[in-house]
Design an enzyme around this catalytic site. Structure first.
Site, short mmCIF file in Angstrom:
data_model
loop_
_atom_site.label_atom_id
_atom_site.label_comp_id
_atom_site.label_asym_id
_atom_site.label_seq_id
_atom_site.Cartn_x
_atom_site.Cartn_y
_atom_site.Cartn_z
N HIS A 193 0.85 -1.18 0.00
CA HIS A 193 0.00 0.00 0.00
C HIS A 193 0.89 1.23 0.00
O HIS A 193 2.01 1.21 0.51
CB HIS A 193 -0.92 0.00 1.23
N ASP A 225 -7.96 -4.58 -0.43
CA ASP A 225 -8.39 -5.23 -1.67
C ASP A 225 -8.08 -6.73 -1.67
O ASP A 225 -8.72 -7.50 -2.39
CB ASP A 225 -7.70 -4.58 -2.88
#
Length: 456
Positions: A334, A393
């Site tokens: 991320h 996700d």
């Protein structure tokens, strides 16, 4: 006379290929120049720290702490209006009510509602769960798109034509527009999906939203022909909406919201621009890539419990020898988090429950193995500037597949949540900053003298 050759607007002709080569030839920039001129590509430095572009009260993403005056990575935390997302989720779960409406109130208005305030807000959203007369027939059913994000953008832009005060950017009017769009979004999303499938020969069913149901329940009810869903399914979808509602002002689609709002344009154009940003596979489309990667993995890996076989698959991904040959393990890493993504941590607990209800324990175990193994494999193969962890996700794709949600709606569901954050940030930008956002780019092309046509 020569016969006119056949032509298609959707064909890459030899002429287009020639022009494309010119584009490629004349648009290249030496990567070292970005370092020389201290350009922050992606508006982030090598450590992932973003360029300060604004101020916000809406949400905060924390992934570092100070130790002896030095910033060091720590477990990630996400705050909505100063409240830790973990405490917010725990609160509405213990109170046994859906969280979407309560947390939307918090993000939009800055405070947690009491029971009466939440009731008024809920009723306000419910009465706006409607579309203009004939809108479904005249807009959604005509020329439906295979991409639901395009369908949503078109529907929202068309709503501009039905609003007599579409260009009014006063706070009360923009808030009215935002509340309308938040309430209408599930219908635009689900109806657009059904319309496209109807064009493919499937049965068409359009259910009106129920005043008694929450946003999450309505999505499931309107989507399924039998209108049925379990309590756990609705609870987990509601949680997904809450976890995706906002993520600081610097994420791509929210920053887009600030940029477009700063130009003075209308709410419909602003939200359509945010949708265009979220559509990208590097942003809202990431969970689809995770799902596709695991579908490929389940075909290639013969024994899902064999750690060596799974490791080989992951190594092949990084070496661009597997799946889409992009060299990525989707769902890992991320821009901000380096130790853990709090949204993934919250999700994981409930994913396991859903896997048990759906009989998908083996699939969940494979995801868990990859979550634990991937950071080590990446560290062995790549030079990384900060830690790598599973992001939200990684598990959301699995959740949506277990909920029998079609992949075409994965990103729209993200948008159904994030539209609350976009609305809050639009209102904040209008309230505080009356200046168009216009960053600088350094020109590199040398100035040249014009050459007349006969001399070229």
């Amino acid at each position: 006379m020569d016969k006119k050759k056949e032509f298609s607007l959707f064909e890459v002709t030899p002429e287009i290929e020639h022009f494309a080569r010119l584009c490629d030839q004349n648009n290249g920039i030496d990567k070292e120049l970005y370092t020389k001129y201290e350009v922050k590509r992606g508006l982030r430095d090598l450590n992932g720290k973003g360029v300060l572009a604004g101020l916000t009260n809406i949400s905060d993403v924390c992934a570092k702490k100070l130790v002896d005056g030095v910033e060091v990575p720590c477990a990630g935390n996400l705050y909505y209006r100063g409240y830790n997302i973990k405490d917010l989720v725990k609160g509405f779960l213990e109170d046994k009510h859906f969280g979407f409406e309560e947390i939307a109130y918090l993000l939009l208005f800055g405070e947690l509602p009491n029971e009466k305030e939440l009731g008024v807000f809920h009723d306000t959203l419910v009465e706006r769960r409607t579309l203009p007369p004939t809108f479904v027939r005249d807009v959604i059913m005509k020329a439906p798109s295979r991409d639901m994000m395009i369908s949503l953008s078109r529907s929202i832009l068309n709503l501009y034509s039905y609003d007599d005060k579409a260009d009014d950017t006063t706070i009360p009017n923009v808030l009215r527009q935002c509340l309308n769009l938040i309430s209408e979004f599930p219908m635009l999303m689900v109806y657009g999906y059904h319309a496209y499938n109807y064009r493919l020969g499937e049965d068409l069913f359009i259910y009106a939203p129920s005043q008694e149901l929450s946003t999450a329940e309505n999505i499931l009810m309107m989507l399924r022909e039998d209108r049925k869903y379990t309590e756990l399914e609705a609870k987990i979808l509601d949680m997904a909406l809450v976890l995706h509602m906002d993520h600081g002002g610097g994420n791509n689609s929210t920053f887009t919201t600030h940029v477009v709002t700063s130009s003075g344009t209308d709410t419909y154009s602003t939200i359509a621009a945010a949708l265009a940003s979220l559509k990208g596979p590097k942003h809202g489309g990431a969970n689809i890539k995770v799902t596709q990667m695991f579908e490929d993995m389940k075909k290639v890996v013969k024994d899902w419990k064999d750690e060596d076989e799974v490791r080989r698959y992951l190594c092949n991904l990084l070496e661009k020898n597997g799946f889409d040959r992009k060299g990525l393990i989707y769902g890992m890493g991320h821009a901000i988090y380096s130790v853990s993504d709090p949204r993934a941590d919250i999700f994981k607990v409930f994913v396991k429950q859903l896997a048990q209800e759906k009989g998908c324990e083996e699939e969940y175990a494979l995801y868990e193995m990859v979550e634990n193994m991937a950071p080590k494999v990446i560290a062995e193969k790549r030079k990384i500037y900060k830690g790598v962890n599973a992001n939200v996700d990684f598990y959301s794709g699995l959740v949506y597949s277990m909920l029998d949600l079609p992949p075409a709606l994965y990103t729209p569901i993200f948008a159904a949540a994030r539209i609350v954050g976009w609305s809050a940030h639009r209102l904040e930008e209008l309230r505080n900053v009356d200046k168009i956002i216009r960053p600088a780019y350094k020109p590199l092309a040398e100035h040249r003298e014009y050459v007349r046509m006969e001399d070229r």
